[in-house]
Write a protein that holds these residues in place. Structure first.
Motif, PDB file in Angstrom:
ATOM      1  N   ALA A 112       0.835  -1.214   0.000  1.00 49.07           N
ATOM      2  CA  ALA A 112       0.000   0.000   0.000  1.00 49.07           C
ATOM      3  C   ALA A 112       0.869   1.262   0.000  1.00 49.07           C
ATOM      4  CB  ALA A 112      -0.926  -0.013   1.213  1.00 49.07           C
ATOM      5  N   VAL A 113       1.917   1.253   0.814  1.00 44.97           N
ATOM      6  CA  VAL A 113       2.811   2.423   0.883  1.00 44.97           C
ATOM      7  C   VAL A 113       3.536   2.605  -0.453  1.00 44.97           C
ATOM      8  CG1 VAL A 113       4.860   3.392   2.003  1.00 44.97           C
ATOM      9  CG2 VAL A 113       3.113   2.237   3.390  1.00 44.97           C
ATOM     10  N   ALA A 114       4.031   1.492  -1.010  1.00 44.63           N
ATOM     11  CA  ALA A 114       4.797   1.576  -2.257  1.00 44.63           C
ATOM     12  C   ALA A 114       3.931   2.062  -3.415  1.00 44.63           C
ATOM     13  CB  ALA A 114       5.408   0.214  -2.574  1.00 44.63           C
ATOM     14  N   LYS A 115       2.687   1.606  -3.440  1.00 41.39           N
ATOM     15  CA  LYS A 115       1.774   2.078  -4.498  1.00 41.39           C
ATOM     16  C   LYS A 115       1.566   3.582  -4.373  1.00 41.39           C
ATOM     17  CE  LYS A 115      -0.997  -2.013  -5.582  1.00 41.39           C
ATOM     18  NZ  LYS A 115      -2.286  -2.712  -5.370  1.00 41.39           N
ATOM     19  N   ARG A 116       1.372   4.024  -3.140  1.00 35.10           N
ATOM     20  CA  ARG A 116       1.150   5.450  -2.886  1.00 35.10           C
ATOM     21  C   ARG A 116       2.357   6.274  -3.320  1.00 35.10           C
ATOM     22  NH1 ARG A 116      -2.017   8.677   0.626  1.00 35.10           N
ATOM     23  NH2 ARG A 116      -0.816  10.380   1.530  1.00 35.10           N
ATOM     24  N   MET A 117       3.561   5.669  -3.185  1.00 37.00           N
ATOM     25  CA  MET A 117       4.780   6.389  -3.542  1.00 37.00           C
ATOM     26  C   MET A 117       5.057   6.360  -5.039  1.00 37.00           C
ATOM     27  SD  MET A 117       7.342   5.182  -0.476  1.00 37.00           S
ATOM     28  CE  MET A 117       8.724   6.163  -1.060  1.00 37.00           C
ATOM     29  N   GLY A 118       4.357   5.495  -5.768  1.00 30.23           N
ATOM     30  CA  GLY A 118       4.533   5.459  -7.215  1.00 30.23           C
ATOM     31  C   GLY A 118       5.534   4.441  -7.721  1.00 30.23           C
ATOM     32  N   PHE A 119       5.836   3.429  -6.906  1.00 35.10           N
ATOM     33  CA  PHE A 119       6.728   2.372  -7.385  1.00 35.10           C
ATOM     34  C   PHE A 119       6.047   1.583  -8.509  1.00 35.10           C
ATOM     35  CE2 PHE A 119       8.856   2.963  -3.288  1.00 35.10           C
ATOM     36  CZ  PHE A 119      10.188   2.768  -3.629  1.00 35.10           C
ATOM     37  N   SER A 120       6.847   1.026  -9.401  1.00 33.00           N
ATOM     38  CA  SER A 120       6.311   0.219 -10.503  1.00 33.00           C
ATOM     39  C   SER A 120       5.820  -1.129  -9.942  1.00 33.00           C
ATOM     40  CB  SER A 120       7.402  -0.029 -11.543  1.00 33.00           C
ATOM     41  OG  SER A 120       8.401  -0.873 -10.991  1.00 33.00           O
ATOM     42  N   PRO A 121       4.913  -1.787 -10.669  1.00 36.28           N
ATOM     43  CA  PRO A 121       4.430  -3.100 -10.197  1.00 36.28           C
ATOM     44  C   PRO A 121       5.555  -4.107  -9.956  1.00 36.28           C
ATOM     45  CG  PRO A 121       3.015  -2.283 -11.939  1.00 36.28           C
ATOM     46  CD  PRO A 121       4.169  -1.325 -11.858  1.00 36.28           C
ATOM     47  N   ASP A 122       6.567  -4.114 -10.821  1.00 34.94           N
ATOM     48  CA  ASP A 122       7.676  -5.067 -10.641  1.00 34.94           C
ATOM     49  C   ASP A 122       8.437  -4.803  -9.347  1.00 34.94           C
ATOM     50  OD1 ASP A 122       7.076  -6.287 -12.989  1.00 34.94           O
ATOM     51  OD2 ASP A 122       8.765  -5.463 -14.121  1.00 34.94           O
ATOM     52  N   ARG A 123       8.664  -3.530  -9.070  1.00 30.75           N
ATOM     53  CA  ARG A 123       9.403  -3.182  -7.849  1.00 30.75           C
ATOM     54  C   ARG A 123       8.551  -3.442  -6.605  1.00 30.75           C
ATOM     55  NH1 ARG A 123      14.292  -3.329  -7.149  1.00 30.75           N
ATOM     56  NH2 ARG A 123      14.775  -1.329  -6.228  1.00 30.75           N
ATOM     57  N   ILE A 124       7.249  -3.274  -6.742  1.00 26.84           N
ATOM     58  CA  ILE A 124       6.366  -3.580  -5.609  1.00 26.84           C
ATOM     59  C   ILE A 124       6.428  -5.081  -5.303  1.00 26.84           C
ATOM     60  CG2 ILE A 124       3.939  -3.672  -4.886  1.00 26.84           C
ATOM     61  CD1 ILE A 124       3.566  -0.964  -6.332  1.00 26.84           C
ATOM     62  N   ASP A 125       6.488  -5.900  -6.352  1.00 25.28           N
ATOM     63  CA  ASP A 125       6.644  -7.347  -6.135  1.00 25.28           C
ATOM     64  C   ASP A 125       7.958  -7.646  -5.407  1.00 25.28           C
ATOM     65  OD1 ASP A 125       4.253  -8.190  -7.237  1.00 25.28           O
ATOM     66  OD2 ASP A 125       5.096  -8.521  -9.232  1.00 25.28           O
ATOM     67  N   ASP A 126       9.031  -6.948  -5.812  1.00 22.73           N
ATOM     68  CA  ASP A 126      10.327  -7.139  -5.141  1.00 22.73           C
ATOM     69  C   ASP A 126      10.218  -6.796  -3.655  1.00 22.73           C
ATOM     70  OD1 ASP A 126      11.422  -7.789  -7.600  1.00 22.73           O
ATOM     71  OD2 ASP A 126      12.461  -5.872  -7.875  1.00 22.73           O
ATOM     72  N   LEU A 127       9.606  -5.653  -3.379  1.00 19.29           N
ATOM     73  CA  LEU A 127       9.454  -5.196  -1.991  1.00 19.29           C
ATOM     74  C   LEU A 127       8.605  -6.176  -1.188  1.00 19.29           C
ATOM     75  CD1 LEU A 127       9.709  -2.936   0.206  1.00 19.29           C
ATOM     76  CD2 LEU A 127       7.585  -1.993  -0.735  1.00 19.29           C
ATOM     77  N   ARG A 128       7.505  -6.592  -1.784  1.00 20.33           N
ATOM     78  CA  ARG A 128       6.566  -7.512  -1.115  1.00 20.33           C
ATOM     79  C   ARG A 128       7.309  -8.791  -0.673  1.00 20.33           C
ATOM     80  NH1 ARG A 128       2.992 -11.457  -3.414  1.00 20.33           N
ATOM     81  NH2 ARG A 128       0.987 -11.554  -2.339  1.00 20.33           N
ATOM     82  N   THR A 129       8.095  -9.335  -1.593  1.00 20.36           N
ATOM     83  CA  THR A 129       8.825 -10.568  -1.272  1.00 20.36           C
ATOM     84  C   THR A 129       9.903 -10.305  -0.217  1.00 20.36           C
ATOM     85  OG1 THR A 129       8.390 -11.640  -3.386  1.00 20.36           O
ATOM     86  CG2 THR A 129      10.389 -12.313  -2.237  1.00 20.36           C
ATOM     87  N   ALA A 130      10.621  -9.196  -0.335  1.00 19.55           N
ATOM     88  CA  ALA A 130      11.686  -8.896   0.630  1.00 19.55           C
ATOM     89  C   ALA A 130      11.111  -8.701   2.039  1.00 19.55           C
ATOM     90  CB  ALA A 130      12.460  -7.648   0.196  1.00 19.55           C
ATOM     91  N   VAL A 131       9.991  -8.010   2.139  1.00 17.77           N
ATOM     92  CA  VAL A 131       9.359  -7.809   3.452  1.00 17.77           C
ATOM     93  C   VAL A 131       8.903  -9.153   4.020  1.00 17.77           C
ATOM     94  CG1 VAL A 131       7.347  -6.801   4.620  1.00 17.77           C
ATOM     95  CG2 VAL A 131       8.706  -5.412   3.049  1.00 17.77           C
ATOM     96  N   SER A 132       8.332  -9.979   3.167  1.00 15.60           N
ATOM     97  CA  SER A 132       7.915 -11.313   3.608  1.00 15.60           C
ATOM     98  C   SER A 132       9.099 -12.086   4.173  1.00 15.60           C
ATOM     99  CB  SER A 132       7.319 -12.080   2.409  1.00 15.60           C
ATOM    100  OG  SER A 132       7.299 -13.464   2.661  1.00 15.60           O
ATOM    101  N   GLU A 133      10.186 -12.126   3.433  1.00 18.89           N
ATOM    102  CA  GLU A 133      11.343 -12.920   3.856  1.00 18.89           C
ATOM    103  C   GLU A 133      11.990 -12.355   5.134  1.00 18.89           C
ATOM    104  OE1 GLU A 133      12.066 -15.815   2.750  1.00 18.89           O
ATOM    105  OE2 GLU A 133      10.638 -15.753   1.091  1.00 18.89           O
ATOM    106  N   ALA A 134      12.039 -11.034   5.243  1.00 20.43           N
ATOM    107  CA  ALA A 134      12.621 -10.430   6.456  1.00 20.43           C
ATOM    108  C   ALA A 134      11.749 -10.745   7.675  1.00 20.43           C
ATOM    109  CB  ALA A 134      12.755  -8.920   6.272  1.00 20.43           C
ATOM    110  N   CYS A 135      10.444 -10.676   7.507  1.00 23.03           N
ATOM    111  CA  CYS A 135       9.537 -10.996   8.622  1.00 23.03           C
ATOM    112  C   CYS A 135       9.639 -12.480   8.985  1.00 23.03           C
ATOM    113  CB  CYS A 135       8.100 -10.638   8.269  1.00 23.03           C
ATOM    114  SG  CYS A 135       7.788  -8.862   8.209  1.00 23.03           S
ATOM    115  N   LEU A 136       9.676 -13.335   7.974  1.00 22.05           N
ATOM    116  CA  LEU A 136       9.786 -14.774   8.260  1.00 22.05           C
ATOM    117  C   LEU A 136      11.081 -15.091   8.988  1.00 22.05           C
ATOM    118  CD1 LEU A 136       8.422 -16.223   4.897  1.00 22.05           C
ATOM    119  CD2 LEU A 136       7.378 -16.498   7.151  1.00 22.05           C
TER     120      LEU A 136
END
Lengths: 141, 119
Positions: free
Chosen positions: A28-52
């Motif tokens: 949600a934050v990345a979309k608001r900031m204007g990141f591209s869909p590909d970069r949002i996917d990168d962020l989504r996965t990185a946040v998932s892995e860091a939390c796990l």
């Protein structure tokens, strides 16, 4: 969105599945900031892995502990800090970017290859932290 | 919190397709292994993993897939994957999964590949 720093702080239980809450917030934050869909996917996965990593290794799946995720909006990108409560000190032999992933550190390897800046640290008060930054205006590789 | 993984198996022209619906995470190991063992026991040599209905794959799930693909290769079976988003295709390449499993755009491409004579 203004150029000053804005932060979002989330605390999730140390239980598999709750990483999705952090992922959804980051998206949600990345979309608001204007990141591209590909970069949002990168962020989504990185946040998932860091939390796990924090849930499973840092907090050893102890449900009495939390994982704190702090996202800070910056003019040039988004900084995400993921902190655990240090039931276990994380090793320092993480693979370097470009190195082949081992069985144990595959999640860290993925984070390092998706994010633009990644730092690991142990906090004086106990606990481990992964600091990640994803830059705006950079395309996914 | 996560979406439990379900599998369905179908067969077409010598290709066994394991369709995943849900999340591929640490909880997927038994489900994925059971589906793989079922198709493996049937004697099939070409197996496709269908990720079309799978939205979330994490590193623990990738480890589960690596386990199945490694066993399949050891048995001389060929494994294909299709239905992956460009992001997950990138992740699979990143962790080396594509050294052991071909990524196809869709089931038709997987079928086409198995019908081609070996070079």
């Amino acid at each position: 969105m203004q150029d000053d720093k804005r932060s979002i702080e989330i605390h999730i239980p140390s239980e598999y599945g709750y990483e999705k809450v952090a992922m959804a917030s980051a998206v949600a934050v990345a979309k608001r900031m204007g990141f591209s869909p590909d970069r949002i996917d990168d962020l989504r996965t990185a946040v998932s892995e860091a939390c796990l990593n924090a849930i499973e290794h840092g907090n050893k799946l102890d449900v009495s502990t939390k994982v704190m995720v702090v996202m800070t909006v910056q003019s040039e990108g988004l900084e995400v800090n993921v902190q655990d409560q240090g039931r276990q000190r994380l090793p320092s032999d993480f693979p370097q970017p470009g190195e082949a992933p081992g069985e144990r550190h595959r999640g860290i390897f993925i984070i390092q290859n998706l994010m633009d800046e990644v730092e690991f640290s142990s906090m004086d008060a106990g606990g481990n932290q992964i600091r990640m930054v994803i830059h705006l205006n950079k395309t996914s590789e | 919190m996560g979406e439990e993984l379900k599998t369905t198996i179908r067969r077409q022209n010598g290709l066994a397709v394991i369709q995943f619906t849900g999340d591929v995470t640490t909880f997927a190991e038994d489900v994925v292994q059971n589906a793989y063992q079922q198709v493996s026991r049937s004697g099939v040599n070409n197996i496709a993993l269908d990720f079309t209905s799978c939205e979330y794959i994490n590193s623990a799930g990738i480890a589960v897939i690596i386990g199945v693909v490694t066993e399949a290769r050891r048995k001389g079976q060929d494994v294909y994957a299709f239905g992956l988003s460009s992001h997950y295709q990138k992740l699979f390449r990143m962790v080396g999964l594509t050294d052991y499993m071909a990524i196809c755009e869709n089931e038709a491409e997987a079928l086409k590949r198995i019908s081609m004579p070996a070079a």
